[in-house]
Scaffold this motif. Structure first.
Motif, mmCIF file in Angstrom:
data_model
loop_
_atom_site.group_PDB
_atom_site.id
_atom_site.type_symbol
_atom_site.label_atom_id
_atom_site.label_comp_id
_atom_site.label_asym_id
_atom_site.label_seq_id
_atom_site.Cartn_x
_atom_site.Cartn_y
_atom_site.Cartn_z
ATOM 1 N N GLU A 84 0.876 -1.331 0.102
ATOM 2 C CA GLU A 84 -0.007 -0.088 -0.020
ATOM 3 C C GLU A 84 0.937 1.276 -0.036
ATOM 4 O O GLU A 84 1.912 1.296 0.298
ATOM 5 C CB GLU A 84 -0.816 -0.084 1.347
ATOM 6 N N LEU A 98 -4.917 6.235 2.174
ATOM 7 C CA LEU A 98 -4.516 4.836 2.233
ATOM 8 C C LEU A 98 -4.910 4.236 0.824
ATOM 9 O O LEU A 98 -6.127 4.054 0.516
ATOM 10 C CB LEU A 98 -4.904 3.869 3.361
ATOM 11 N N ILE A 99 -3.832 3.810 -0.241
ATOM 12 C CA ILE A 99 -4.435 3.375 -1.384
ATOM 13 C C ILE A 99 -3.642 1.997 -1.355
ATOM 14 O O ILE A 99 -2.324 1.726 -1.455
ATOM 15 C CB ILE A 99 -3.478 4.332 -2.493
ATOM 16 N N PRO A 100 -4.247 0.839 -1.422
ATOM 17 C CA PRO A 100 -3.967 -0.436 -1.674
ATOM 18 C C PRO A 100 -3.348 -0.612 -3.017
ATOM 19 O O PRO A 100 -3.605 -0.160 -3.862
ATOM 20 C CB PRO A 100 -5.126 -1.281 -1.643
ATOM 21 N N ARG A 103 -4.925 -1.536 -6.196
ATOM 22 C CA ARG A 103 -5.817 -0.802 -6.829
ATOM 23 C C ARG A 103 -4.979 0.280 -7.727
ATOM 24 O O ARG A 103 -5.822 1.049 -8.548
ATOM 25 C CB ARG A 103 -6.636 -0.137 -5.987
ATOM 26 N N THR A 127 -5.552 5.882 -9.130
ATOM 27 C CA THR A 127 -6.348 4.760 -9.118
ATOM 28 C C THR A 127 -7.405 4.871 -9.961
ATOM 29 O O THR A 127 -7.503 5.765 -10.573
ATOM 30 C CB THR A 127 -6.712 4.310 -7.820
ATOM 31 N N ALA A 128 -8.699 3.683 -10.326
ATOM 32 C CA ALA A 128 -9.682 3.850 -10.684
ATOM 33 C C ALA A 128 -10.612 4.915 -10.328
ATOM 34 O O ALA A 128 -11.302 5.432 -11.075
ATOM 35 C CB ALA A 128 -10.179 2.382 -10.846
ATOM 36 N N GLY A 129 -10.293 5.372 -9.166
ATOM 37 C CA GLY A 129 -11.143 6.108 -8.467
ATOM 38 C C GLY A 129 -10.756 7.325 -7.860
ATOM 39 O O GLY A 129 -11.448 8.215 -7.249
ATOM 40 N N SER A 130 -9.368 7.540 -7.753
ATOM 41 C CA SER A 130 -8.961 8.731 -7.257
ATOM 42 C C SER A 130 -7.452 8.994 -7.692
ATOM 43 O O SER A 130 -6.992 8.349 -8.349
ATOM 44 C CB SER A 130 -8.740 8.203 -5.660
ATOM 45 N N HIS A 132 -3.685 10.785 -6.402
ATOM 46 C CA HIS A 132 -2.827 11.519 -5.198
ATOM 47 C C HIS A 132 -1.450 11.993 -5.771
ATOM 48 O O HIS A 132 -0.882 11.215 -6.536
ATOM 49 C CB HIS A 132 -2.812 10.320 -4.078
ATOM 50 N N SER B 419 -11.951 -5.282 -1.984
ATOM 51 C CA SER B 419 -11.333 -5.181 -3.051
ATOM 52 C C SER B 419 -11.750 -4.275 -4.030
ATOM 53 O O SER B 419 -11.465 -3.742 -5.155
ATOM 54 C CB SER B 419 -11.019 -6.845 -3.845
ATOM 55 N N ILE B 421 -12.654 -1.219 -2.847
ATOM 56 C CA ILE B 421 -12.126 0.306 -2.288
ATOM 57 C C ILE B 421 -10.815 0.717 -3.197
ATOM 58 O O ILE B 421 -9.898 -0.051 -2.962
ATOM 59 C CB ILE B 421 -11.847 0.166 -0.756
ATOM 60 N N GLN B 422 -11.122 1.795 -3.925
ATOM 61 C CA GLN B 422 -9.878 2.306 -4.449
ATOM 62 C C GLN B 422 -8.846 3.026 -3.629
ATOM 63 O O GLN B 422 -7.627 2.927 -3.681
ATOM 64 C CB GLN B 422 -10.298 3.124 -5.708
ATOM 65 N N ALA B 423 -9.320 3.635 -2.619
ATOM 66 C CA ALA B 423 -8.482 4.390 -1.611
ATOM 67 C C ALA B 423 -9.408 4.746 -0.468
ATOM 68 O O ALA B 423 -10.654 5.078 -0.692
ATOM 69 C CB ALA B 423 -7.851 5.666 -2.233
ATOM 70 N N HIS B 443 -13.373 5.734 -1.933
ATOM 71 C CA HIS B 443 -13.323 5.961 -3.328
ATOM 72 C C HIS B 443 -13.723 4.923 -3.960
ATOM 73 O O HIS B 443 -13.088 3.810 -3.935
ATOM 74 C CB HIS B 443 -11.939 6.543 -3.832
ATOM 75 N N LEU B 445 -15.196 2.899 -7.592
ATOM 76 C CA LEU B 445 -15.623 3.204 -9.099
ATOM 77 C C LEU B 445 -16.814 2.972 -9.340
ATOM 78 O O LEU B 445 -17.554 2.373 -8.536
ATOM 79 C CB LEU B 445 -14.782 1.792 -9.724
ATOM 80 N N LEU B 470 -8.158 -1.974 6.108
ATOM 81 C CA LEU B 470 -7.675 -1.899 4.800
ATOM 82 C C LEU B 470 -6.354 -2.104 4.602
ATOM 83 O O LEU B 470 -5.859 -2.878 3.547
ATOM 84 C CB LEU B 470 -8.057 -0.571 4.299
ATOM 85 N N SER B 471 -5.455 -1.828 5.366
ATOM 86 C CA SER B 471 -4.064 -2.047 5.278
ATOM 87 C C SER B 471 -3.620 -3.651 5.399
ATOM 88 O O SER B 471 -4.375 -4.407 6.017
ATOM 89 C CB SER B 471 -3.262 -1.558 6.408
#
Lengths: 160, 476
Positions: A84, A98-100, A103, A127-130, A132, B419, B421-423, B443, B445, B470-471
């Motif tokens: 992440e 926090l961005i996996p 993603r 990402t597909a939705g954000s 940073h 899976s 959740i984009q962020a 966030h 999609l 999430l982490s």
């Protein structure tokens, strides 16, 4: 709260921000000068607007050149790990993301002439939705991260 | 079915009309010039006539040619479309790339038992859509079957077996209840108001003066009555509008495809791949709350969904207790997490302040305009709303998913998988830090871009739990 990300952005970023602040201030002062010159040709333009303008530009300049870069530097942290990306910034409003890694869609490196002079680059993560951005990293660090993320992203499953 | 076909010839007529439409504005300008310009000869009657004839002629030729050159063929699981008069375009779309296929039959389609077929693929907006404007319904169904399941050898029995997957049909009574509680009265009222607003320009002002006179004579009760009548009519219209849009609502599952059919005048069929669904949103409007009903919407990745909005209605009206069985049947991967952590009570004051901020800021103007004091009567309702918002808001995480609860006016539950959740982002203002609260957003999609779901003023400890959840990194 889980501990804030430890990685700092490059110290030279302060110089870049200061330079940017100075350039902005310079452009603003040029506008004022232009206005004063304009008054020579157009009689009815009043003189008074330049005083609040100068005051405003002065205060903004002081903030942008002296204070903000320092604070921004102190309150910016990030961490790029196997799974992440963790970003935290802000003094008055603290933002954290926090961005996996799975993603992340793509990573962009970007730098202008000033950034290049200091051997810096900004890294933006989409990402597909954000979206940073980490504002200033050493170019080599940025490239390594870019590569690292690219490999990590490749290994993720092909789902959305 | 591998040979190329043209659309139904009725497309020529609609095509010509569409071409003609592009001439309307130039024609109007031309007409106005011909009325105003006295000197120029070209603007006389004959000029207008010639212009009109040229437009019609050009439209007819363009309409016919476009129809002639538009051809499509389905070979195996690939659809190929050729179009263009001068610039020839060929497009192959493979079954795997297709996100949704929808059928849409308008009034004139139905006269000839035709339908329009829309195919949406992943990719840049605009480039991502292909439409066959009119083809026989049977053929469209066949294309859809081939391009969704990809099983060209499916026999009649097999397809019959497939259809017997879960299916829900919304009956007339439920539909009526949904219409009555849809809360779109205000939209219809705005539409009516806008309509009359336009009318004012066309009617002579003496009508309105007469109307005002009548109003003055009848007094305040008549005005109240008129207002009540207005709301009543708007309500009835909103119910009719709702029923027309959602009549015969059917949702069924076939393989991995969710097929949604609805509509009275325009019959719409939407095919949605199940694994494209990113989040489920359960919405309970104010009018539906006392009856325990809610609407289920889904947000899916890629392509256009429903009415160009970002959500697709999966069930227009369902009892709260029936939602989980419904989800188990249709979307077993979606989990509704019930272990909700509510907001701490210290967050309540922030919700109240947030709702009251605007009217209170407006109050000083009462000094100039005493009528603003009417605003004071709204404040209790805003406070009540704030309490309700605070009471409903919350977060829950489980092994597979996250559920967020929030409320503006309608209660919402957002169900999403880890899976999807984009962020996860948080935001903490100075005041929030003082109260140890933070705002949490995820966030997700959703076609055409993305959506952010936000819960305000979550306890800092809860926020940490969410980040931890999430982490994937090992943390001490």
């Amino acid at each position: 709260m889980i501990e804030r990300p430890q990685e700092r952005i490059h110290p030279d970023a302060k110089k870049v921000w200061r330079l940017n602040g100075m350039i902005t201030l310079g452009v603003e002062l040029l506008l004022v000068v232009g206005y004063v010159i304009g008054r020579l040709f157009v009689d009815w333009l009043p003189l008074w607007p330049i005083f609040p303008a100068l005051g405003l530009f002065g205060v903004l300049g002081l903030l942008n050149i002296v204070i903000v870069p320092h604070i921004r530097m102190m309150y910016w942290g990030y961490a790029i790990k196997e799974e992440e990306i963790d970003i935290q910034f802000g003094l008055i409003v603290i933002r954290r993301a926090l961005i996996p890694m799975r993603r992340v869609q793509h990573v962009d490196i970007e730098y202008g002439p000033i950034m290049r002079h200091f051997h810096l680059a900004s890294l933006s993560i989409t990402t597909a939705g954000s979206n940073h951005t980490i504002p200033a990293l050493d170019i080599d660090t940025a490239r390594t991260l870019h590569q690292q993320i690219a490999t990590l992203v490749q290994s993720r499953d092909e789902d959305v | 079915m591998s040979e190329f076909k043209r659309q139904h010839p009725v497309v020529i007529i609609t095509g010509v009309l569409r071409e003609l439409r592009t001439f309307i504005l130039p024609f109007l300008i031309f007409l106005i010039l011909s009325v105003l310009g006295e000197d120029a000869r070209i603007f006389e009657g004959r000029g207008v006539l010639i212009f009109a004839l040229i437009s019609i002629g050009f439209s007819m030729i363009a309409g016919v040619l476009k129809w002639f050159f538009f051809r499509y063929a389905v070979t195996g699981t690939v659809i190929e479309i050729r179009s263009g008069i001068f610039i020839r375009k060929q497009r192959h779309i493979k079954q795997e790339r297709i996100q949704t296929i929808s059928l849409e039959a308008g009034l004139w389609h139905r006269v000839f038992s035709l339908t329009a077929l829309n195919i949406e693929t992943a990719g840049n907006l605009g480039e991502s859509e292909v439409q066959i404007q009119a083809l026989p319904v049977i053929e469209a169904e066949e294309i859809r079957r081939r391009l969704t399941t990809g099983n060209t050898f499916e026999t009649a029995e097999e397809s019959a077996a497939n259809v017997s997957g879960p299916q829900r049909i919304i009956d007339a009574l439920t539909l009526l209840k949904a219409g009555l509680t849809s809360g779109s009265v205000s939209v219809v009222m705005l539409l009516i108001a806008a309509f009359f607003g336009q009318l004012i320009f066309f009617l002579p002002s003496r009508y309105f003066e007469q109307l005002l006179d009548v109003g003055r004579q009848l007094g305040i009760y008549a005005i109240f009555l008129a207002a009540a009548l207005f709301v009543g009519v708007a309500w009835v219209l909103s119910v009719i509008r709702y029923v027309i849009r959602y009549a015969m609502f059917t949702v069924r599952l076939k393989g991995e495809d969710l097929i949604i059919t609805r509509g009275l005048i325009v019959l719409k069929t939407l095919t949605l791949k199940r694994h494209r669904i990113q989040s489920v949103v359960i919405v309970q409007g104010l009018l539906r709350q006392p009856f325990g009903y809610a609407t289920i919407e889904v947000k899916a990745a890629g392509g256009r969904t429903d009415d160009a909005l970002t959500s697709t209605v999966l069930h227009p009206l369902i009892k709260m207790r029936d939602i989980e069985p419904f989800l188990r049947d249709f979307l077993p991967d979606v989990h509704w997490e019930h272990d909700v952590t509510a907001l701490p009570s210290r967050a309540r004051i922030r919700y109240i302040i947030r709702n009251l901020a605007l009217p209170i800021l407006a109050l000083p103007f009462a000094f100039f305009e005493p009528r603003i004091l009417w605003l004071l009567s709204v404040l209790p309702f805003l406070i009540l709303l704030a309490l309700a918002q605070h009471a409903h808001a919350g977060t829950a995480v489980g092994a597979r998913g996250m559920t967020l609860q929030m409320r503006t006016v309608a209660k919402k539950w957002v169900l999403t998988g880890k899976s999807h959740i984009q962020a996860l982002s948080t935001r903490q203002s100075l005041m929030q830090r003082w109260r140890r609260l933070s705002t949490v957003s995820i966030h997700v999609l959703a076609a055409p871009s993305s959506t952010v779901f936000t819960v305000r003023d979550v306890d800092l400890a809860t926020t940490a739990t969410l980040l931890q959840w999430l982490s994937r990194e090992k943390r001490p």
